[in-house]
Motif scaffolding. Structure first.
Motif, PDB file in Angstrom:
ATOM      1  N   SER A   1      40.780 -24.174  -4.522  1.00 54.66           N
ATOM      2  CA  SER A   1      41.232 -23.424  -5.822  1.00 54.66           C
ATOM      3  C   SER A   1      41.703 -21.862  -5.473  1.00 54.66           C
ATOM      4  O   SER A   1      40.987 -21.349  -4.714  1.00 54.66           O
ATOM      5  N   PRO A   2      42.965 -21.640  -5.915  1.00 57.79           N
ATOM      6  CA  PRO A   2      43.455 -20.282  -5.397  1.00 57.79           C
ATOM      7  C   PRO A   2      43.014 -19.414  -6.512  1.00 57.79           C
ATOM      8  O   PRO A   2      43.948 -18.525  -6.907  1.00 57.79           O
ATOM      9  N   LEU A   3      41.862 -19.374  -6.992  1.00 57.37           N
ATOM     10  CA  LEU A   3      41.277 -18.489  -7.940  1.00 57.37           C
ATOM     11  C   LEU A   3      40.064 -17.911  -7.638  1.00 57.37           C
ATOM     12  O   LEU A   3      39.281 -18.519  -6.683  1.00 57.37           O
ATOM     13  N   ALA A   4      39.694 -17.065  -8.187  1.00 58.94           N
ATOM     14  CA  ALA A   4      38.098 -16.446  -8.103  1.00 58.94           C
ATOM     15  C   ALA A   4      37.806 -16.629  -9.667  1.00 58.94           C
ATOM     16  O   ALA A   4      38.196 -16.074 -10.613  1.00 58.94           O
ATOM     17  N   LEU A   5      36.428 -17.052  -9.903  1.00 57.46           N
ATOM     18  CA  LEU A   5      35.601 -16.983 -11.160  1.00 57.46           C
ATOM     19  C   LEU A   5      34.967 -15.920 -11.221  1.00 57.46           C
ATOM     20  O   LEU A   5      33.730 -15.649 -10.698  1.00 57.46           O
ATOM     21  N   CYS A   6      35.248 -14.913 -12.133  1.00 52.57           N
ATOM     22  CA  CYS A   6      34.473 -13.780 -11.985  1.00 52.57           C
ATOM     23  C   CYS A   6      33.534 -13.839 -13.454  1.00 52.57           C
ATOM     24  O   CYS A   6      33.597 -14.197 -14.462  1.00 52.57           O
ATOM     25  N   MET A   7      32.044 -13.288 -13.140  1.00 52.75           N
ATOM     26  CA  MET A   7      31.264 -13.252 -13.938  1.00 52.75           C
ATOM     27  C   MET A   7      30.153 -12.137 -13.824  1.00 52.75           C
ATOM     28  O   MET A   7      30.083 -11.605 -12.808  1.00 52.75           O
ATOM     29  N   PRO A   8      29.270 -11.711 -14.775  1.00 48.22           N
ATOM     30  CA  PRO A   8      29.403 -12.263 -16.174  1.00 48.22           C
ATOM     31  C   PRO A   8      30.834 -11.371 -16.795  1.00 48.22           C
ATOM     32  O   PRO A   8      30.871 -10.248 -16.326  1.00 48.22           O
ATOM     33  N   VAL A   9      31.263 -12.021 -18.052  1.00 52.19           N
ATOM     34  CA  VAL A   9      32.382 -11.016 -18.692  1.00 52.19           C
ATOM     35  C   VAL A   9      32.059 -10.718 -20.184  1.00 52.19           C
ATOM     36  O   VAL A   9      31.313 -11.475 -20.801  1.00 52.19           O
ATOM     37  N   THR A  10      32.726  -9.997 -20.464  1.00 52.65           N
ATOM     38  CA  THR A  10      32.864  -9.592 -22.347  1.00 52.65           C
ATOM     39  C   THR A  10      34.160  -9.657 -22.525  1.00 52.65           C
ATOM     40  O   THR A  10      35.035 -10.018 -21.774  1.00 52.65           O
ATOM     41  N   LEU A  11      34.342  -9.457 -23.830  1.00 55.38           N
ATOM     42  CA  LEU A  11      35.637  -9.827 -24.444  1.00 55.38           C
ATOM     43  C   LEU A  11      36.759  -8.616 -23.904  1.00 55.38           C
ATOM     44  O   LEU A  11      37.891  -8.965 -23.869  1.00 55.38           O
ATOM     45  N   LEU A  12      36.009  -7.474 -23.849  1.00 48.13           N
ATOM     46  CA  LEU A  12      37.028  -6.472 -23.328  1.00 48.13           C
ATOM     47  C   LEU A  12      37.417  -6.992 -21.857  1.00 48.13           C
ATOM     48  O   LEU A  12      38.472  -6.403 -21.360  1.00 48.13           O
ATOM     49  N   HIS A  13      36.334  -7.504 -20.987  1.00 47.32           N
ATOM     50  CA  HIS A  13      36.981  -8.025 -19.725  1.00 47.32           C
ATOM     51  C   HIS A  13      38.352  -8.792 -19.894  1.00 47.32           C
ATOM     52  O   HIS A  13      39.045  -8.886 -19.096  1.00 47.32           O
ATOM     53  N   LEU A  14      38.242  -9.570 -20.683  1.00 43.07           N
ATOM     54  CA  LEU A  14      39.197 -10.627 -20.750  1.00 43.07           C
ATOM     55  C   LEU A  14      40.484 -10.108 -21.306  1.00 43.07           C
ATOM     56  O   LEU A  14      41.775 -10.350 -21.074  1.00 43.07           O
ATOM     57  N   LEU A  15      40.435  -8.975 -22.299  1.00 48.49           N
ATOM     58  CA  LEU A  15      41.777  -8.435 -22.635  1.00 48.49           C
ATOM     59  C   LEU A  15      42.173  -7.387 -21.561  1.00 48.49           C
ATOM     60  O   LEU A  15      43.535  -6.874 -21.620  1.00 48.49           O
TER      61      LEU A  15
ATOM     62  N   PHE B   1      28.223 -11.448 -25.379  1.00 48.76           N
ATOM     63  CA  PHE B   1      29.632 -11.181 -25.193  1.00 48.76           C
ATOM     64  C   PHE B   1      30.180 -10.075 -25.658  1.00 48.76           C
ATOM     65  O   PHE B   1      31.438  -9.625 -25.430  1.00 48.76           O
ATOM     66  N   PHE B   2      29.693  -9.137 -26.516  1.00 49.44           N
ATOM     67  CA  PHE B   2      30.007  -7.875 -27.003  1.00 49.44           C
ATOM     68  C   PHE B   2      29.498  -6.906 -26.471  1.00 49.44           C
ATOM     69  O   PHE B   2      29.462  -5.669 -26.970  1.00 49.44           O
ATOM     70  N   TYR B   3      28.673  -7.001 -25.437  1.00 50.17           N
ATOM     71  CA  TYR B   3      28.182  -5.804 -24.512  1.00 50.17           C
ATOM     72  C   TYR B   3      29.378  -4.797 -24.453  1.00 50.17           C
ATOM     73  O   TYR B   3      30.439  -5.114 -24.205  1.00 50.17           O
ATOM     74  N   PRO B   4      29.437  -3.532 -24.468  1.00 48.89           N
ATOM     75  CA  PRO B   4      28.167  -2.753 -24.783  1.00 48.89           C
ATOM     76  C   PRO B   4      27.917  -2.331 -26.018  1.00 48.89           C
ATOM     77  O   PRO B   4      27.336  -1.309 -26.265  1.00 48.89           O
ATOM     78  N   PHE B   5      28.848  -2.901 -27.122  1.00 50.92           N
ATOM     79  CA  PHE B   5      28.683  -2.438 -28.450  1.00 50.92           C
ATOM     80  C   PHE B   5      27.592  -2.962 -29.140  1.00 50.92           C
ATOM     81  O   PHE B   5      26.805  -2.653 -30.146  1.00 50.92           O
ATOM     82  N   ALA B   6      27.280  -4.236 -28.941  1.00 51.48           N
ATOM     83  CA  ALA B   6      26.355  -5.057 -29.653  1.00 51.48           C
ATOM     84  C   ALA B   6      25.667  -6.046 -28.450  1.00 51.48           C
ATOM     85  O   ALA B   6      26.088  -7.080 -27.892  1.00 51.48           O
ATOM     86  N   PRO B   7      24.533  -5.643 -27.950  1.00 47.91           N
ATOM     87  CA  PRO B   7      23.888  -4.267 -28.352  1.00 47.91           C
ATOM     88  C   PRO B   7      24.269  -3.388 -27.531  1.00 47.91           C
ATOM     89  O   PRO B   7      25.088  -3.347 -26.365  1.00 47.91           O
ATOM     90  N   SER B   8      24.201  -1.766 -28.009  1.00 51.34           N
ATOM     91  CA  SER B   8      24.667  -0.781 -27.394  1.00 51.34           C
ATOM     92  C   SER B   8      23.885  -0.275 -26.145  1.00 51.34           C
ATOM     93  O   SER B   8      22.665  -0.638 -25.991  1.00 51.34           O
ATOM     94  N   ARG B   9      24.560  -0.135 -24.984  1.00 46.59           N
ATOM     95  CA  ARG B   9      23.931   0.006 -23.875  1.00 46.59           C
ATOM     96  C   ARG B   9      24.749   1.178 -23.080  1.00 46.59           C
ATOM     97  O   ARG B   9      26.210   1.485 -23.386  1.00 46.59           O
TER      98      ARG B   9
ATOM     99  N   LEU C   1      31.096 -14.226 -32.369  1.00 46.23           N
ATOM    100  CA  LEU C   1      31.225 -13.641 -31.244  1.00 46.23           C
ATOM    101  C   LEU C   1      30.139 -12.910 -30.731  1.00 46.23           C
ATOM    102  O   LEU C   1      29.850 -12.778 -29.673  1.00 46.23           O
ATOM    103  N   CYS C   2      29.380 -12.259 -31.828  1.00 50.02           N
ATOM    104  CA  CYS C   2      28.171 -11.662 -31.257  1.00 50.02           C
ATOM    105  C   CYS C   2      27.051 -12.515 -30.826  1.00 50.02           C
ATOM    106  O   CYS C   2      26.082 -11.993 -30.194  1.00 50.02           O
ATOM    107  N   MET C   3      27.264 -13.782 -31.202  1.00 50.93           N
ATOM    108  CA  MET C   3      26.310 -14.739 -30.733  1.00 50.93           C
ATOM    109  C   MET C   3      26.737 -15.351 -29.364  1.00 50.93           C
ATOM    110  O   MET C   3      25.512 -15.920 -28.842  1.00 50.93           O
ATOM    111  N   GLN C   4      27.931 -15.179 -29.036  1.00 49.70           N
ATOM    112  CA  GLN C   4      28.267 -15.726 -27.722  1.00 49.70           C
ATOM    113  C   GLN C   4      27.697 -14.750 -26.508  1.00 49.70           C
ATOM    114  O   GLN C   4      27.387 -13.970 -26.717  1.00 49.70           O
ATOM    115  N   GLN C   5      27.482 -15.840 -25.240  1.00 42.38           N
ATOM    116  CA  GLN C   5      27.102 -15.103 -24.106  1.00 42.38           C
ATOM    117  C   GLN C   5      27.949 -15.629 -23.021  1.00 42.38           C
ATOM    118  O   GLN C   5      28.569 -16.947 -22.992  1.00 42.38           O
ATOM    119  N   SER C   6      27.963 -14.921 -21.887  1.00 45.95           N
ATOM    120  CA  SER C   6      28.337 -15.191 -20.741  1.00 45.95           C
ATOM    121  C   SER C   6      27.340 -15.156 -19.640  1.00 45.95           C
ATOM    122  O   SER C   6      27.094 -14.157 -19.113  1.00 45.95           O
TER     123      SER C   6
END
Length: 510
Positions: free
Chosen positions: A265-279, A457-465, A447-452
């Motif tokens: 595979s000519p890719l790297a799978l990065c983890m964990p990620v949030t919605l902002l990482h994808l954007l 998935f909404f770190y660092p806004f929900a929950p705030s960190r 989306l707030c219920m999703q996890q990676s």
């Protein structure tokens, strides 16, 4: 339980009888049907030696130079026969990478990987010599993540090359490339890559557990492995970031994340990620903060347009026409009155046509595919307007929303927003702006219920960190003093003093 059809293990130790070992290996590798199974017998140091390898997978030049030539020049060994493998490894063979094994199944796996197995008469051990010499693609430029500035190297299908690219980009003794395998029948080599002490250990343990728990006979690519590891397989949004750029992969490591590499595979799978990482797109990282912030705002506008523009247009024309200026409303209704199709099906038809053109242009290689996409859009759009099948304003809406999806750097995320666009259009056709607002609330809660990898998935806004400020806007690099909010809390700070230490000295000097 029946045996896995892809496995045929040799549950035997290496025998002291050379011919028995060779016969068992030839039987397991189907040497009668596979003509590439090669056995080379040599007499060296007063005893017989047999080499087993696959022609084409193993490099003939490496075998000749580092195995055959030293064997033929070896002096007679005075040690007992049981120590012959150790003698060859320590005093004869010139290969930089070799190891001993006691299992015939391990020897068979090494042959399938492209290595050479060496058996000695009278010795209950085998030598595994790395001789991989099959054809492979070298380091080339990124195709899907091309940037104006920054490095122009991309991962290839060879996991050793990919590991070397990461080593070259990140010179740190904390860099760990942990070897794993996935698949119960025909296992593939994987690597879990992280910075020791920087990456969160709980997340690493969760990743190891999930990879070890993949109960499939064969996993061909990282994309398939992603589907076997993600927290919510039914989510519209991806839970990992794919990257073909070593520099972007290193940025995840620096921030406290981890990578998964797989041979083939000519890719790297990065983890964990949030919605902002994808954007976030890789080209923004190489820009100064004014231009980088501008590019991120353009991307945010593109996301809003591709998600909401068709639905908002449909709801305003159908339910809330009083919001529009009188001149614009008159122009829209005048052109819409000549179209016999309801506006929702008109929007759906043009959206599907745009996706067909976009997908067809991506499948056809080279510049011909790009030209086909442009010509098809012009011809179909003009013909549809001339035939009074769609209104000109709707063509503009569909085109602008389509351009917004192309701005998104992650291909999987762009498809997610295209599917959301259809859902919001349906909600607008049913309830107008109220339907859109209700669906927005549902999507936000989902989306707030999703996890990676167990991370919200909404770190660092929900929950705030505590977090790196480089989120929505592109912050100056010297203000990015904290690592990713998902890293080891002990090492969350990247700079414990002023990042521009010279600045204060120069000002004090003045």
């Amino acid at each position: 339980m029946p045996q896995d059809p892809l496995t045929d293990p040799i549950a035997e130790p290496v025998s002291a009888a050379l011919e028995y070992n060779v016969a068992r290996l030839k039987q397991a590798l189907r040497a009668g049907q596979n003509k590439d199974v090669t056995v080379r017998r040599v007499c060296c140091a007063g005893f017989s030696v047999a080499l087993v390898f696959l022609d084409g997978m193993a490099g003939a030049a490496q075998i000749n130079q580092h195995i055959l030539r030293p064997l033929l020049r070896a002096q007679e060994d005075p040690q007992p026969s049981s120590a012959r493998a150790a003698y060859l490894a320590d005093s004869v063979l010139s290969s930089a990478s070799l190891s001993q094994c006691d299992s015939l199944d391990e020897a068979m796996r090494a042959v399938l990987d492209g290595d050479t197995v060496l058996f000695c008469e009278g010795c209950p051990q085998a030598l595994l010599v790395e001789t991989k010499g099959f054809a492979k693609r070298g380091v080339e430029q990124p195709i899907n993540e091309a940037t104006v500035s920054g490095p122009h190297e991309a991962f290839s299908e060879n996991i050793k090359i990919n590991q070397t690219l990461l080593r070259r980009a990140l010179h740190s003794p904390r860099l760990v490339l942990e070897s794993l395998s996935v698949g119960t029948g025909a296992p593939k080599s994987c690597a879990l890559v992280y910075l020791d002490g920087v990456c969160n250990e709980q997340m690493l343990e969760r990743a190891r557990k999930r990879v070890a728990g993949v109960n499939m006979d064969y996993v061909s690519t990282l994309e398939e492995l992603e589907q076997l590891l993600e927290d919510n397989p039914y989510s519209l949004f991806p839970h990992f970031v794919h990257t073909e750029r070593p520099d972007r992969a290193v940025s995840f490591l620096i921030e406290g994340g981890a990578l998964l590499l797989m041979d083939g595979s000519p890719l790297a799978l990065c983890m964990p990620v949030t919605l902002l990482h994808l954007l976030h797109s890789p080209d923004v990282a190489f820009q100064r903060f004014p231009s980088g912030t501008f590019l991120r705002l353009i991307c945010a506008v593109g996301v809003l347009l591709t998600t909401f523009l068709p639905g908002v247009y449909l709801s305003l024309v159908t339910f809330h026409s009083e919001v529009l200026p009188l001149a614009l409303m008159t122009s829209i209704y005048e052109t819409q009155s000549r179209v016999p199709i309801p506006i929702f099906f008109e929007l759906l038809l043009m959206g599907v046509a745009f996706d067909l053109i976009n997908t067809a242009g991506a499948r056809i290689p080279g510049a011909f595919g790009q030209g086909l996409g442009v010509v098809s859009a012009l011809v179909i759009g003009q013909a549809a307007v001339s035939a009074d099948l769609v209104s000109p304003m709707l063509i503009i809406v569909v085109a602008v929303s389509g351009l917004g999806s192309m701005i998104i750097g992650d291909y999987g995320l762009s498809l997610s927003f295209r599917m959301l666009q259809m859902l919001f259009s349906l909600a607008a056709a049913i309830g107008g702006l109220y339907g859109i607002s209700l669906l927005m609330l549902v999507c936000f809660c989902e989306l707030c219920m999703q996890q990676s990898m167990g991370v919200p998935f909404f770190y660092p806004f929900a929950p705030s960190r505590m977090h790196n400020p480089d989120l929505i806007t592109r912050y100056p690099i010297w203000q990015q003093r904290a690592r990713m909010y998902l890293s080891n809390p002990v090492r969350i700070l990247r700079a414990r003093g002023p990042a521009r230490a010279w600045d204060k000295e120069e000002k004090d000097g003045k």
